[in-house]
Design a protein around this motif. Structure first.
Motif, mmCIF file in Angstrom:
data_model
loop_
_atom_site.group_PDB
_atom_site.id
_atom_site.type_symbol
_atom_site.label_atom_id
_atom_site.label_comp_id
_atom_site.label_asym_id
_atom_site.label_seq_id
_atom_site.Cartn_x
_atom_site.Cartn_y
_atom_site.Cartn_z
ATOM 1 N N GLY A 1 -1.063 92.208 47.967
ATOM 2 C CA GLY A 1 -0.956 90.805 47.582
ATOM 3 C C GLY A 1 -1.131 90.658 46.083
ATOM 4 O O GLY A 1 -1.867 91.423 45.461
ATOM 5 N N THR A 2 -0.436 89.695 45.488
ATOM 6 C CA THR A 2 -0.564 89.453 44.054
ATOM 7 C C THR A 2 -1.107 88.055 43.767
ATOM 8 O O THR A 2 -1.459 87.739 42.637
ATOM 9 C CB THR A 2 0.800 89.597 43.355
ATOM 10 O OG1 THR A 2 1.731 88.679 43.945
ATOM 11 C CG2 THR A 2 1.332 91.013 43.492
ATOM 12 N N THR A 3 -1.150 87.212 44.800
ATOM 13 C CA THR A 3 -1.584 85.823 44.646
ATOM 14 C C THR A 3 -2.845 85.588 45.457
ATOM 15 O O THR A 3 -2.941 86.024 46.606
ATOM 16 C CB THR A 3 -0.476 84.859 45.126
ATOM 17 O OG1 THR A 3 0.743 85.161 44.456
ATOM 18 C CG2 THR A 3 -0.849 83.416 44.838
ATOM 19 N N GLU A 4 -3.797 84.900 44.869
ATOM 20 C CA GLU A 4 -5.013 84.571 45.606
ATOM 21 C C GLU A 4 -4.701 83.625 46.758
ATOM 22 O O GLU A 4 -3.811 82.782 46.667
ATOM 23 C CB GLU A 4 -6.032 83.911 44.661
ATOM 24 C CG GLU A 4 -6.609 84.876 43.636
ATOM 25 C CD GLU A 4 -7.600 84.199 42.708
ATOM 26 O OE1 GLU A 4 -7.609 82.949 42.673
ATOM 27 O OE2 GLU A 4 -8.351 84.919 42.029
ATOM 28 N N TYR A 5 -5.426 83.791 47.854
ATOM 29 C CA TYR A 5 -5.253 82.903 49.003
ATOM 30 C C TYR A 5 -5.595 81.470 48.604
ATOM 31 O O TYR A 5 -6.412 81.237 47.701
ATOM 32 C CB TYR A 5 -6.162 83.319 50.160
ATOM 33 C CG TYR A 5 -5.924 84.707 50.708
ATOM 34 C CD1 TYR A 5 -4.784 85.437 50.398
ATOM 35 C CD2 TYR A 5 -6.863 85.295 51.558
ATOM 36 C CE1 TYR A 5 -4.586 86.711 50.910
ATOM 37 C CE2 TYR A 5 -6.678 86.563 52.080
ATOM 38 C CZ TYR A 5 -5.530 87.267 51.740
ATOM 39 O OH TYR A 5 -5.339 88.508 52.251
ATOM 40 N N GLN A 6 -4.983 80.527 49.298
ATOM 41 C CA GLN A 6 -5.362 79.133 49.090
ATOM 42 C C GLN A 6 -6.795 78.903 49.556
ATOM 43 O O GLN A 6 -7.251 79.560 50.502
ATOM 44 C CB GLN A 6 -4.430 78.197 49.876
ATOM 45 C CG GLN A 6 -3.076 77.966 49.256
ATOM 46 C CD GLN A 6 -2.297 76.901 50.016
ATOM 47 O OE1 GLN A 6 -2.732 76.421 51.058
ATOM 48 N NE2 GLN A 6 -1.130 76.541 49.496
ATOM 49 N N PRO A 7 -7.535 77.984 48.926
ATOM 50 C CA PRO A 7 -8.873 77.645 49.440
ATOM 51 C C PRO A 7 -8.793 77.182 50.899
ATOM 52 O O PRO A 7 -7.810 76.581 51.309
ATOM 53 C CB PRO A 7 -9.322 76.505 48.518
ATOM 54 C CG PRO A 7 -8.564 76.727 47.248
ATOM 55 C CD PRO A 7 -7.225 77.267 47.673
ATOM 56 N N ASN A 8 -9.834 77.502 51.651
ATOM 57 C CA ASN A 8 -9.936 77.154 53.075
ATOM 58 C C ASN A 8 -8.876 77.844 53.932
ATOM 59 O O ASN A 8 -8.451 77.307 54.953
ATOM 60 C CB ASN A 8 -9.857 75.629 53.273
ATOM 61 C CG ASN A 8 -11.016 74.907 52.623
ATOM 62 O OD1 ASN A 8 -12.174 75.278 52.816
ATOM 63 N ND2 ASN A 8 -10.706 73.888 51.824
#
Length: 282
Positions: free
Chosen positions: A75-82
Motif C-alpha cells: 500500500g502507498t496510501t494511508e487508510y481512511q480514518p475509522n
C-alpha cells in the motif's frame, strides 16, 4: 488476473483470521510477498488501497479482494480514518485445476471426479449483504475456540456464498430460459431426444442451444439425457427385480453392453457392481 480459482474439493485451510481497525488513519497496507498464502480482505467501513503487481485496488465499505500467493502486494496510501476490515490468510493449493465446478442437482450416485474441479470467484467485488457478511466473518474469528478445521469449514462456506452470489449476478434470463426448457423437455420424454426434436421444440438452431447448455451446465445435452436415463435405471433396480438386460430394454438402449458403458460413464461404476453393493431385502 481478474479471477481467483479455488479447489472445490479442499477446504481453504486457514492460517490466520482477524478483525482490525484504524481509527486515526495511520496505517498503510504492508509491503510483502507471501509465497504459500492467499489473502482475503473485506472492508467493513472506510477505505483501503492495495497494489498487487502494479495493479491498484481501492476497497470501500462492503467490498472484498483476494490477493494471490507468490505476488508482491503493498500500500502507498494511508487508510481512511475509522477504517475497519477483516482478513483471512489461507494456504494456497499447488494443484492446477482447469475444469470448472457447476452448481447442479446431485444425482443418485456421485462420481469422484465431480469434486475435482475449481471454483472461480471474482478477484474483487462487492457483497450483496455487507452486514450479514461482517457477521459471518466475526463468527469465523470467534470460532478459534472450536479449532482450525471449524474455522476452515466456515471459510469454505463463506467463499461458496460469494461464488453463488457471483453466479446469480451474472445470470442472463434468456440463457436460463433456454437451459430450463431443454431440461424440462428431456425430463418429460421417455426416450432420448434427437437434436432435431430439441431444435424444433425451442424454435432455435441446435448448435446455439447446445453451446448455451454446455456453457451454463458444464455438460452436453447428450450427457444430460444419459444422466436422466441412468437415474431411471437406478430407480428400476431399486424398485423392481429387473436385471441389467431387462432394464436396458425397458429404457430403449440398443443393447446391454452400451447400457453398461453409459451407466459407468455417468456413475463411475458398472451396473453389475452397483447391484452387488446396493441394499437388499432379506
Amino acid at each position: 488476473m481478474n479471477q481467483v480459482k479455488l479447489p472445490s474439493y479442499q477446504l481453504p485451510l486457514v492460517n490466520e483470521v482477524n478483525y482490525l481497525e484504524d481509527l486515526k488513519g495511520e496505517l498503510t497496507h504492508p509491503n510483502r510477498l507471501l509465497p504459500d498464502l492467499h489473502v482475503f480482505i473485506f472492508v467493513q467501513s472506510g477505505q483501503i488501497d492495495v497494489i498487487e503487481e502494479n495493479t491498484h485496488y481501492t476497497l470501500t465499505s462492503g467490498s472484498y479482494l483476494f490477493l494471490h500467493s507468490g505476488l508482491n502486494h503493498w500500500g502507498t496510501t494511508e487508510y481512511q480514518p475509522n477504517t475497519s476490515w477483516y482478513y483471512i490468510h489461507f494456504f494456497a493449493n499447488k494443484n492446477t485445476l482447469k475444469e470448472e465446478y457447476y452448481w447442479t442437482e446431485s444425482p443418485s450416485i456421485i462420481p469422484e471426479d465431480t469434486y475435482h474441479k475449481s471454483l472461480t470467484l471474482p478477484k474483487t467485488g462487492r457483497v450483496a449483504q455487507p452486514e450479514y457478511f461482517s457477521t459471518r466473518l466475526q463468527q469465523i474469528v470467534d470460532n478459534r475456540r472450536n479449532g482450525p478445521l471449524i474455522q476452515s469449514l466456515d471459510c469454505y462456506q463463506l467463499f461458496l456464498e460469494l461464488y453463488q452470489q457471483n453466479k446469480k449476478t451474472n445470470r442472463k434470463p434468456q440463457v436460463d430460459k433456454i437451459v430450463s426448457k431443454v431440461q424440462q423437455l428431456c425430463q418429460a420424454s421417455q426416450h432420448k431426444l434427437t437434436s432435431d426434436e430439441i431444435a424444433e421444440f425451442l424454435h432455435l438452431n441446435y448448435a446455439y442451444i447446445s453451446n448455451v447448455f454446455k456453457k451454463e451446465t458444464g455438460i452436453t445435452i447428450s450427457h444430460y439425457q444419459n444422466q436422466l436415463m441412468i437415474e431411471r435405471a437406478i430407480r428400476l433396480f431399486n424398485q423392481t427385480d429387473l436385471n441389467i438386460t431387462e432394464v436396458s430394454e425397458q429404457l430403449d438402449f440398443p443393447n446391454p453392453f452400451y447400457f453398461s458403458r453409459v451407466f459407468k460413464q455417468v456413475t463411475g461404476i458398472s451396473p453389475s457392481l452397483y447391484l452387488k453393493q446396493r441394499y437388499r431385502q432379506s
